[in-house]
Design a protein around this motif. Structure first.
Motif, PDB file in Angstrom:
ATOM      1  N   ARG A 192      -2.830  14.502   7.731  1.00 17.90           N
ATOM      2  CA  ARG A 192      -3.027  13.062   7.699  1.00 17.90           C
ATOM      3  C   ARG A 192      -2.022  12.369   8.613  1.00 17.90           C
ATOM      4  N   ALA A 193      -2.320  11.108   8.924  1.00 17.55           N
ATOM      5  CA  ALA A 193      -1.464  10.339   9.824  1.00 17.55           C
ATOM      6  C   ALA A 193      -1.163   8.974   9.224  1.00 17.55           C
ATOM      7  N   GLY A 194       0.053   8.484   9.479  1.00 22.16           N
ATOM      8  CA  GLY A 194       0.458   7.165   9.025  1.00 22.16           C
ATOM      9  C   GLY A 194       1.490   6.587   9.971  1.00 22.16           C
ATOM     10  N   VAL A 195       1.953   5.390   9.645  1.00 19.79           N
ATOM     11  CA  VAL A 195       2.876   4.683  10.533  1.00 19.79           C
ATOM     12  C   VAL A 195       3.940   3.980   9.711  1.00 19.79           C
ATOM     13  N   VAL A 196       5.145   3.873  10.289  1.00 21.83           N
ATOM     14  CA  VAL A 196       6.271   3.167   9.679  1.00 21.83           C
ATOM     15  C   VAL A 196       6.721   2.078  10.636  1.00 21.83           C
ATOM     16  N   VAL A 197       6.890   0.851  10.139  1.00 23.05           N
ATOM     17  CA  VAL A 197       7.319  -0.260  10.982  1.00 23.05           C
ATOM     18  C   VAL A 197       8.393  -1.056  10.249  1.00 23.05           C
ATOM     19  N   SER A 198       8.974  -1.996  10.951  1.00 26.75           N
ATOM     20  CA  SER A 198       9.918  -2.919  10.319  1.00 26.75           C
ATOM     21  C   SER A 198       9.191  -4.202   9.946  1.00 26.75           C
ATOM     22  N   ALA A 199       9.699  -4.882   8.921  1.00 22.36           N
ATOM     23  CA  ALA A 199       9.085  -6.133   8.463  1.00 22.36           C
ATOM     24  C   ALA A 199       9.337  -7.225   9.487  1.00 22.36           C
ATOM     25  N   GLN A 200       8.262  -7.869   9.900  1.00 20.44           N
ATOM     26  CA  GLN A 200       8.360  -8.947  10.877  1.00 20.44           C
ATOM     27  C   GLN A 200       7.071  -9.760  10.836  1.00 20.44           C
ATOM     28  N   PRO A 201       7.084 -10.986  11.344  1.00 27.24           N
ATOM     29  CA  PRO A 201       5.846 -11.766  11.371  1.00 27.24           C
ATOM     30  C   PRO A 201       4.750 -11.025  12.128  1.00 27.24           C
ATOM     31  N   GLY A 202       3.559 -11.027  11.576  1.00 23.80           N
ATOM     32  CA  GLY A 202       2.448 -10.334  12.199  1.00 23.80           C
ATOM     33  C   GLY A 202       2.284  -8.890  11.772  1.00 23.80           C
ATOM     34  N   VAL A 203       3.134  -8.432  10.848  1.00 18.68           N
ATOM     35  CA  VAL A 203       3.043  -7.038  10.424  1.00 18.68           C
ATOM     36  C   VAL A 203       1.684  -6.737   9.794  1.00 18.68           C
ATOM     37  N   GLU A 204       1.077  -7.729   9.172  1.00 17.58           N
ATOM     38  CA  GLU A 204      -0.224  -7.503   8.537  1.00 17.58           C
ATOM     39  C   GLU A 204      -1.308  -7.202   9.559  1.00 17.58           C
ATOM     40  N   ASP A 205      -1.151  -7.719  10.781  1.00 18.62           N
ATOM     41  CA  ASP A 205      -2.125  -7.413  11.829  1.00 18.62           C
ATOM     42  C   ASP A 205      -2.059  -5.932  12.207  1.00 18.62           C
ATOM     43  N   LEU A 206      -0.850  -5.383  12.239  1.00 15.60           N
ATOM     44  CA  LEU A 206      -0.704  -3.952  12.502  1.00 15.60           C
ATOM     45  C   LEU A 206      -1.313  -3.127  11.372  1.00 15.60           C
ATOM     46  N   ALA A 207      -1.133  -3.587  10.143  1.00 12.00           N
ATOM     47  CA  ALA A 207      -1.715  -2.873   9.005  1.00 12.00           C
ATOM     48  C   ALA A 207      -3.239  -2.855   9.089  1.00 12.00           C
TER      49      ALA A 207
END
Length: 354
Positions: free
Chosen positions: A2-17
């Motif tokens: 399986r594949a997933g992603v880790v990001v930092s919290a920032q405005p627009g993070v929901e668009d990446l999700a």
């Protein structure tokens, strides 16, 4: 795998999700490092409302950051927004504590914290202590506000046997940062299984293992250690060098495990950041932009040896072969931390693994 992603919290993070979900990725995680990144509970609240399938994780929180009732409230509230899709990553707070100039907590404290979170998030009562005062506490507002019915997945951050043993005793999965050595993963899984024996939990019960890394797929005739590869993996390498520099004065310093070239790179980082290995405020110089895109002038610190240890760089066939070896070592999901062009990097991961 399986594949997933880790990001930092920032405005627009929901668009990446949303994009991660559309690409078919399995999970979307947000870092919990308060003095470096935004708040992960706020970020995942936005992601929960914007998505419908993808699993949402915090990687990872710590007993040194929040009390168990406060953390449990956050996770159970997220579980009300995205029922059954929440992953609670817990650890000793190695980075989050060090960015405060403090030491991480102990494995024993981590285990108590994990136990309390599991109980509270399942609607059970725990014994809560502050100094000499002890009281039984539980959620008094279950139902519409917090969700204690749908299960939350728990994973323990581990690089060694002590944390893996906590995972075994608590029946959780594992997550590790930059650990791409199959032998090391076999050791973690052995420690987890051994610790699970003698507990009410089945040592062979299904739990998932996640590894966090960086990915760079080489174009034809591209230099595996060129600027593009260094930029894509440099955040992991510099995070390791920052940790080595921060702990270099400790009696059993991690830096002693590095080779001469790596120790020299660590010293260049210390000098370049204008601090020393013993300065009490070194955390304010070493950790700014932690896990962010590196500056071009720091590319020389991204040594090939560390790139190969922490990240996945190669042709598509090379990467698939290496990932297959990791899967054989018991890793269920590959998580990448994209810093150059997250949408493009997520799409490349999805094309490679889904």
């Amino acid at each position: 795998m399986r594949a997933g992603v880790v990001v930092s919290a920032q405005p627009g993070v929901e668009d990446l999700a949303v994009q991660a979900e559309e690409l078919g990725l399995h999970s979307f995680w947000v870092n919990d490092t308060p003095m470096v990144h935004g708040d992960p509970f706020v970020a995942l609240g936005l992601c929960a409302k914007a998505t419908s399938r993808i699993r949402l994780g915090i990687g990872v929180t710590s007993p040194a950051l929040r009390s168990a009732p406060a953390a449990a409230s956050g996770f159970a509230s997220l579980n009300a927004l995205a029922p059954g899709r929440i992953i609670c990553g817990v650890g000793t707070g190695n980075t989050a504590r060090r960015t405060l100039g403090m030491r991480p907590t102990t494995a024993a404290t981590l285990e108590k914290f994990t136990t309390a979170l599991q109980d509270l998030c399942a609607g059970r009562t725990i014994e809560y202590r502050e100094g000499d005062r002890v009281r039984d506490v539980r959620f008094l507002h279950t139902g519409t506000t917090v969700n204690t019915t749908d299960p939350i997945e728990f994973v323990v951050a581990a690089l060694g046997p002590n944390a893996a043993a906590v995972a075994g005793r608590r029946g959780t999965g594992l997550i590790s940062f930059g650990l791409l050595d199959p032998a090391a993963w076999h050791a973690l899984h052995d420690a987890r299984r051994h610790a699970a024996h003698g507990t009410p939990r089945d040592p062979e019960s299904r739990t998932d293992s996640y590894v966090v890394t960086a990915l760079h797929i080489l174009d034809e005739n591209e230099d595996a250690h060129g600027d593009a590869a260094r930029d894509a993996t440099g955040h992991l390498v510099l995070s390791l060098l920052a940790f080595a520099a921060d702990t270099a004065a400790d009696p059993r310093a991690f830096a002693e495990q590095l080779g001469p070239a790596e120790r020299a790179a660590m010293q260049r980082l210390i000098d370049r950041r204008g601090t020393t290995a013993t300065a009490p405020d070194r955390h304010t110089k070493l950790y700014p932009n932690y896990l962010g895109r590196i500056a071009p002038q720091d590319r020389d610190l991204v040594l090939p040896s560390l790139m190969n240890t922490l990240a996945l760089v190669g042709t598509r066939d090379d990467l698939l072969a290496r990932i297959a070896t990791l899967e054989q070592a018991g890793i269920d999901e590959l998580l990448i931390q994209p810093v150059i062009d997250p949408p493009t990097e997520m799409a490349q991961l999805a094309k490679l693994l889904t």
